[in-house]
Write a protein that holds these residues in place. Structure first.
Motif, PDB file in Angstrom:
ATOM      1  N   GLY A  33     -48.428 -43.819 -20.283  1.00  0.00           N
ATOM      2  CA  GLY A  33     -48.355 -43.654 -18.838  1.00  0.00           C
ATOM      3  C   GLY A  33     -46.921 -43.758 -18.366  1.00  0.00           C
ATOM      4  O   GLY A  33     -46.080 -44.354 -19.039  1.00  0.00           O
ATOM      5  N   PRO A  34     -46.614 -43.193 -17.198  1.00  0.00           N
ATOM      6  CA  PRO A  34     -45.233 -43.195 -16.715  1.00  0.00           C
ATOM      7  C   PRO A  34     -44.683 -44.592 -16.442  1.00  0.00           C
ATOM      8  O   PRO A  34     -43.496 -44.830 -16.575  1.00  0.00           O
ATOM      9  N   ARG A  38     -39.169 -34.438 -17.798  1.00  0.00           N
ATOM     10  CA  ARG A  38     -39.175 -35.015 -16.451  1.00  0.00           C
ATOM     11  C   ARG A  38     -40.354 -35.948 -16.223  1.00  0.00           C
ATOM     12  O   ARG A  38     -40.503 -36.513 -15.149  1.00  0.00           O
ATOM     13  N   GLY A  39     -41.225 -36.104 -17.231  1.00  0.00           N
ATOM     14  CA  GLY A  39     -42.348 -37.019 -17.121  1.00  0.00           C
ATOM     15  C   GLY A  39     -43.647 -36.396 -16.667  1.00  0.00           C
ATOM     16  O   GLY A  39     -44.652 -37.078 -16.528  1.00  0.00           O
TER      17      GLY A  39
END
Length: 135
Positions: free
Chosen positions: A85-86, A127-128
């Motif tokens: 997860g980010p 960039r996620g």
């Protein structure tokens, strides 16, 4: 994430584990997990663990090579992927929904015929952003 430093560390650690238990050059599995459909292995540098799914069993599997800790958690009937997860934690796809570990409500649902489609495989770009496909 330290890039090649983490990869180099993992490679040396796995090599040391293998060589300490077998003749040099003889590979062996670190975990005979017995997964029916293992997929989407991911190395999580922050927690120094390998995560992957057993898609048909709906399980998230984790292995920490440092101490040999292993776990498996059933989260759904079937899984299509697992990604970091980010903000930490894990995100996984089941059916047409994206979930995060520890939450009951989906983060997102992909429009489509859930009787015929499901999420399968995913990854994050530089960039996620999460990219996934359906099948």
């Amino acid at each position: 994430y330290r890039g090649n430093a983490d990869v180099d560390w993992l490679t040396s650690r796995l090599r040391a584990l293998l060589m300490s238990r077998r003749a040099p050059g003889t590979p062996r599995p670190l975990w005979a997990a017995g997964a029916r459909h293992p997929e989407t292995p991911r190395w999580l540098a922050a927690t120094r663990e390998l995560v992957f799914i057993d898609g048909l069993a709906g399980e998230l599997l984790r292995l920490r090579p440092d101490d040999g800790t292993r776990s498996r958690t059933r989260v759904a009937d079937e899984l299509g992927f697992v990604v970091a997860g980010p903000g930490g934690g894990l995100q996984y796809g089941t059916g047409l929904a994206l979930h995060a570990t520890g939450t009951a409500t989906p983060l997102a649902v992909v429009p489509g015929d859930a009787a015929r489609l499901r999420l399968n495989d995913a990854g994050r770009d530089d960039r996620g952003y999460l990219w996934t496909g359906t099948m």
